[in-house]
Design a protein around this motif. Structure first.
Motif, PDB file in Angstrom:
ATOM      1  N   ARG A  17       0.912  -1.116  -0.008  1.00  0.00           N
ATOM      2  CA  ARG A  17      -0.100   0.057   0.046  1.00  0.00           C
ATOM      3  C   ARG A  17       1.018   1.265   0.139  1.00  0.00           C
ATOM      4  O   ARG A  17       1.911   1.300   0.895  1.00  0.00           O
ATOM      5  CB  ARG A  17      -0.858   0.090   1.095  1.00  0.00           C
ATOM      6  N   LEU A  18       0.610   2.284  -0.814  1.00  0.00           N
ATOM      7  CA  LEU A  18       1.245   3.399  -0.944  1.00  0.00           C
ATOM      8  C   LEU A  18       0.545   4.238   0.121  1.00  0.00           C
ATOM      9  O   LEU A  18      -0.697   4.679  -0.057  1.00  0.00           O
ATOM     10  CB  LEU A  18       1.390   4.123  -2.079  1.00  0.00           C
ATOM     11  N   ASP A  19       0.923   4.168   1.383  1.00  0.00           N
ATOM     12  CA  ASP A  19       0.184   5.239   2.519  1.00  0.00           C
ATOM     13  C   ASP A  19       0.195   6.618   2.451  1.00  0.00           C
ATOM     14  O   ASP A  19       0.807   7.135   1.301  1.00  0.00           O
ATOM     15  CB  ASP A  19       1.105   4.804   3.927  1.00  0.00           C
ATOM     16  N   THR A  20      -0.656   7.139   3.068  1.00  0.00           N
ATOM     17  CA  THR A  20      -0.800   8.679   3.111  1.00  0.00           C
ATOM     18  C   THR A  20       0.353   9.373   2.935  1.00  0.00           C
ATOM     19  O   THR A  20       0.499  10.540   2.095  1.00  0.00           O
ATOM     20  CB  THR A  20      -1.665   9.085   4.333  1.00  0.00           C
ATOM     21  N   GLU A  21       1.483   9.027   3.660  1.00  0.00           N
ATOM     22  CA  GLU A  21       2.517   9.758   3.790  1.00  0.00           C
ATOM     23  C   GLU A  21       3.414   9.727   2.288  1.00  0.00           C
ATOM     24  O   GLU A  21       3.836  10.645   1.928  1.00  0.00           O
ATOM     25  CB  GLU A  21       3.550   9.299   4.839  1.00  0.00           C
ATOM     26  N   THR A  22       3.450   8.393   1.740  1.00  0.00           N
ATOM     27  CA  THR A  22       4.245   8.312   0.594  1.00  0.00           C
ATOM     28  C   THR A  22       3.260   8.994  -0.600  1.00  0.00           C
ATOM     29  O   THR A  22       3.902   9.792  -1.297  1.00  0.00           O
ATOM     30  CB  THR A  22       4.170   6.787   0.296  1.00  0.00           C
ATOM     31  N   LEU A  23       1.936   8.976  -0.585  1.00  0.00           N
ATOM     32  CA  LEU A  23       1.220   9.588  -1.683  1.00  0.00           C
ATOM     33  C   LEU A  23       1.614  11.071  -1.623  1.00  0.00           C
ATOM     34  O   LEU A  23       1.480  11.825  -2.534  1.00  0.00           O
ATOM     35  CB  LEU A  23      -0.369   9.234  -1.375  1.00  0.00           C
ATOM     36  N   ALA A  24       1.505  11.887  -0.323  1.00  0.00           N
ATOM     37  CA  ALA A  24       1.719  12.971  -0.146  1.00  0.00           C
ATOM     38  C   ALA A  24       2.978  13.351  -0.701  1.00  0.00           C
ATOM     39  O   ALA A  24       3.127  14.486  -1.452  1.00  0.00           O
ATOM     40  CB  ALA A  24       1.433  13.535   1.156  1.00  0.00           C
ATOM     41  N   TRP A  25       4.139  12.572  -0.449  1.00  0.00           N
ATOM     42  CA  TRP A  25       5.477  12.705  -0.842  1.00  0.00           C
ATOM     43  C   TRP A  25       5.440  12.705  -2.694  1.00  0.00           C
ATOM     44  O   TRP A  25       6.095  13.618  -2.974  1.00  0.00           O
ATOM     45  CB  TRP A  25       6.448  11.760  -0.346  1.00  0.00           C
ATOM     46  N   ILE A  26       4.660  11.818  -3.150  1.00  0.00           N
ATOM     47  CA  ILE A  26       4.762  11.608  -4.466  1.00  0.00           C
ATOM     48  C   ILE A  26       4.169  12.871  -5.173  1.00  0.00           C
ATOM     49  O   ILE A  26       4.601  13.600  -6.053  1.00  0.00           O
ATOM     50  CB  ILE A  26       3.989  10.483  -4.888  1.00  0.00           C
TER      51      ILE A  26
END
Length: 245
Positions: A118-127
């Motif tokens: 899962r691409l978590d919320t932190e990673t999606l925000a970073w992307i």
């Protein structure tokens, strides 16, 4: 831009895993035309120990940039310490690299203790923030471990990327993303995701046999596989698959 991609080395200290990964890297180092970078899309270690990452660092040493991301067999603290030379920490390991005018986002899709991703919320925000900050005209590639689509085999389909619609919605706002690259499935595959090419890199350690190839899912006799990705000036991605004999 010429990229190589390898995946799923599963280095476990055994002679077999070491030999297959070493042979693959020797092939890449001996190419007449040096690749611009090598992407390693997860499951670098098999048990996530520091010793496995120390071996990986030696094997993956190359005269070109080597860009890894973790897989479900990897452990973030040991991965950071022994492979990246950083302080051990538990948070997602996300990195962006600028290679030949292209941004390559190596993302952490792992869920500690689980095979699903899962691409978590932190990673999606970073992307989102990373893509937004890029200058106009810079293309991007996104790489992570678990494929976000069905591959028509019960093994990888049982542990693919969860909530892929969140990434699809993000990509809709970022047309600069040319393609998505993953590993995990142990089979070379091509599909589409969110209107982009989705390329699943083959594995170094063993090859997945599809249901129509028989009842034995793991083919350990197939040679290591890799992918070459060529990104043209027209932003068309062309992929060639190879095995290393």
């Amino acid at each position: 831009m010429l990229l190589a991609q390898i995946s799923d080395l599963h280095l476990d200290g055994s002679e077999r895993a070491t030999r297959r990964a070493t042979r693959t890297m020797e092939y890449l180092r001996a190419l007449p035309r040096t690749v611009d970078a090598l992407l390693v899309t997860g499951d670098i270690a098999d048990h996530g120990t520091e010793a496995e990452y120390e071996a990986a660092a030696r094997i993956l040493a190359a005269p070109f940039p080597v860009l890894p991301c973790p897989g479900n067999h990897d452990a973030r603290p040991a991965y950071r310490k022994a492979l990246l030379g950083e302080a051990p920490a538990e948070g997602p390991v996300n990195r962006v690299h600028r290679i030949a005018g292209t941004a390559i986002l190596m993302c952490d899709s792992t869920l500690p203790g689980r095979d699903e991703g899962r691409l978590d919320t932190e990673t999606l925000a970073w992307i989102d923030a990373t893509l937004t900050a890029l200058p106009d005209g810079v293309p991007a590639l996104i790489a992570f471990h678990q494929p976000p689509v069905e591959l028509h085999h019960p093994l990888p389909d049982a542990c693919r990327l969860e909530e892929p619609e969140r990434l699809a919605a993000l990509l809709a706002a970022h047309p600069r993303v040319v393609a998505v690259l993953t590993g995990h499935a142990h089979t070379a595959a091509a599909s589409t995701f969110a209107g982009r090419p989705l390329i699943v890199g083959p594995a170094v350690t063993w090859t997945l046999r599809m249901p129509w190839e028989g009842d034995r899912p793991a083919d350990r006799d197939q040679p290591p596989g890799l992918a070459f990705h060529v990104l043209g000036e027209d932003r068309r991605l062309t992929t060639h698959f190879r095995t290393v004999l």
